[in-house]
Scaffold this motif. Structure first.
Motif, short mmCIF file in Angstrom:
data_model
loop_
_atom_site.label_atom_id
_atom_site.label_comp_id
_atom_site.label_asym_id
_atom_site.label_seq_id
_atom_site.Cartn_x
_atom_site.Cartn_y
_atom_site.Cartn_z
N LYS A 32 -8.67 1.80 40.91
CA LYS A 32 -7.90 2.90 41.50
C LYS A 32 -8.70 4.18 41.66
CE LYS A 32 -3.73 4.22 40.31
NZ LYS A 32 -2.63 4.15 41.25
N ARG A 51 -8.90 6.07 39.05
CA ARG A 51 -7.92 6.91 38.34
C ARG A 51 -8.56 7.55 37.11
NH1 ARG A 51 -1.79 5.55 37.77
NH2 ARG A 51 -1.14 6.37 35.77
N SER A 66 0.81 2.31 40.29
CA SER A 66 0.97 2.04 41.72
C SER A 66 -0.36 1.56 42.30
CB SER A 66 1.47 3.29 42.43
OG SER A 66 0.69 4.41 42.04
N ASN A 99 -2.37 1.98 44.70
CA ASN A 99 -3.09 2.80 45.69
C ASN A 99 -4.36 3.35 45.04
OD1 ASN A 99 -0.69 4.27 44.27
ND2 ASN A 99 -2.26 5.84 44.54
N SER A 152 1.70 6.18 47.27
CA SER A 152 1.97 4.86 46.69
C SER A 152 2.31 3.88 47.80
CB SER A 152 3.14 4.94 45.72
OG SER A 152 2.85 5.84 44.68
N GLU A 162 8.39 5.73 43.05
CA GLU A 162 8.13 5.21 41.71
C GLU A 162 9.32 5.47 40.78
OE1 GLU A 162 6.59 7.68 43.11
OE2 GLU A 162 4.44 7.34 43.30
N HIS A 212 -1.32 14.47 44.26
CA HIS A 212 -0.83 13.12 44.41
C HIS A 212 -0.35 12.92 45.83
CE1 HIS A 212 0.80 10.81 40.70
NE2 HIS A 212 -0.33 10.35 41.12
MG MG Z 1 0.85 6.31 41.12
#
Ligand code: MG
Ligand code: AMP
Length: 361
Positions: A58, A60, A145, A147, A153, A182, A237
């Motif tokens: 991700k 992330r 999610s 993405n 998402s 979400e 986001h």
């Molecule tokens: Mg997310």
């Protein structure tokens, strides 16, 4: 890595394919799958290396914890302790469903899954393919999610492929997700239950089932300088590549203001976009106009929002204006996501004083 894509229909589940996907998760691989909210990027939640792979796929930040998905109520006590009675009341009403609850974690949950926290987020999805996959994987699937971090998402497998092709072992295509936003997150680790992220299950619904609930100030107040208690909520986001502004005010003034801005931006050679209610969509002269559905239909807006944000990218909108929507019920969750997508750039139609967004692009 070569990513395989298969289709599984929720009302006619191919168990052989589910078993194959479960085996991938059991050996530490990654599988993206549909849920009723958005597509999830799954890994074995009890395997820290799988979680590390999720973060890498991700892009992330590793301090942003993952939600663990379970399929059976009996599995909750394996990963969570000190679960209060109110949480069971909520679970009775909304599990399986679009609700995540946060508890103190047990020792079997690796810190790699919880972003270093002693607490754990748990959800039981209602999507039948998701539930079958969780069981086939051994019961505990960490799934944010599906993405790339910061992107909207995914509500369609096409967008998962766009973001994660080559980064995951398997993508399960289950068509469009039903809810489109979400899950609602409720934290049960403090004195009182607190909503950390609004979603389809509204504050009123939580209060009705659990008796009491507060909402995190950082969610309510867009200018709050308090750090949000869900670490993920502090990051920008859902952002489209273009610059997005939310426009508040009386409907006719909002339309007039947006059209003025569009004319101005087009003269500057920018490609313009608008996100509007169905009732007012045909008023706009932008290059790309997207309808979120009827003005007071929050559920439809929830289903459409993330797809629309991606389509605005696909159609190269460079500057985008969105009408502000009614923030009631699930509409509150839609507005929360739109505000984040806009990086909190809000303009007031009809108020000549407040032109702060003008220079913010
Ligand atoms: Mg997310
Ligand atoms: P996503 O996985 O994209 O749906 O995002 C999960 C959200 O849950 C993020 O905003 C996380 O910060 C939040 N979350 C997950 N675990 C916890 C936790 N233990 N405490 C607080 N927030 C959490």
């Amino acid at each position: 890595m070569k990513t395989k894509v298969i289709t599984i229909e929720e009302n006619n589940i191919n168990m052989e394919a589910v078993e194959e996907a479960g085996a991938i998760l059991k050996r530490g691989g990654l599988v993206a799958f549909p849920t009723e909210t958005v597509y999830g990027l799954g890994g074995d939640a009890l395997n820290g290396e799988s979680s590390a792979r999720i973060y890498a796929a991700k892009g992330r930040p590793s301090d942003n914890p993952l939600i663990i998905h379970i399929a059976d109520m009996g599995d909750l006590s394996m990963i969570a302790k000190d679960v209060p009675k109110e949480a069971y009341l909520l679970a009775e009403r909304y599990w399986p469903g679009p609700l995540t609850m946060i508890f103190h974690k047990t020792d079997i949950v690796p810190y790699a899954t919880t972003g270093g926290l002693k607490t754990v987020a748990v959800r039981m999805p209602s999507h039948e393919t998701a539930r079958a996959l969780i069981r086939a994987a051994g019961g505990f699937v960490a799934a944010p999610s599906a993405n790339r971090s910061g992107r909207p998402s995914p509500t369609l497998a096409r967008y998962v492929i766009e973001d994660l092709d080559g980064c995951v072992d398997l993508i399960i295509d289950g068509g469009q997700t039903q809810i489109g936003l979400e899950s609602t997150i409720v934290d049960f680790t403090g004195e009182e239950p607190v909503i950390l992220r609004p979603g389809y299950v509204t504050e009123a619904m939580v209060r009705e089932a659990a008796g009491r609930v507060l909402t995190d100030q950082a969610v309510i107040d867009s200018d709050s300088d308090q750090a949000p208690r869900a670490p993920g909520m502090k990051y920008r986001h859902y952002a489209p590549r273009g610059s997005l502004f939310l426009v508040e005010g009386e409907t006719d003034k909002v339309s007039a203001y947006i059209n003025e801005q569009i004319a101005l931006k087009r003269r500057q050679g920018l490609r313009t976009g608008v996100i509007a209610a169905q009732e007012t969509a045909d008023r706009y002269t932008a290059d790309v106009v997207k309808s979120m559905g009827k003005r007071h239909d929050g559920e439809e807006a929830a289903r459409q929002l993330f797809r629309i944000l991606r389509e605005l990218d696909d159609e190269n909108a460079q500057i985008i204006y969105a009408e502000a929507f009614a923030g009631e019920g699930v509409g509150a969750a839609v507005m929360n996501r739109l505000l984040k997508a806009a990086g909190h750039q809000v303009l007031q139609a009809g108020d000549k004083q407040d032109q702060k967004g003008e220079t913010a692009q």
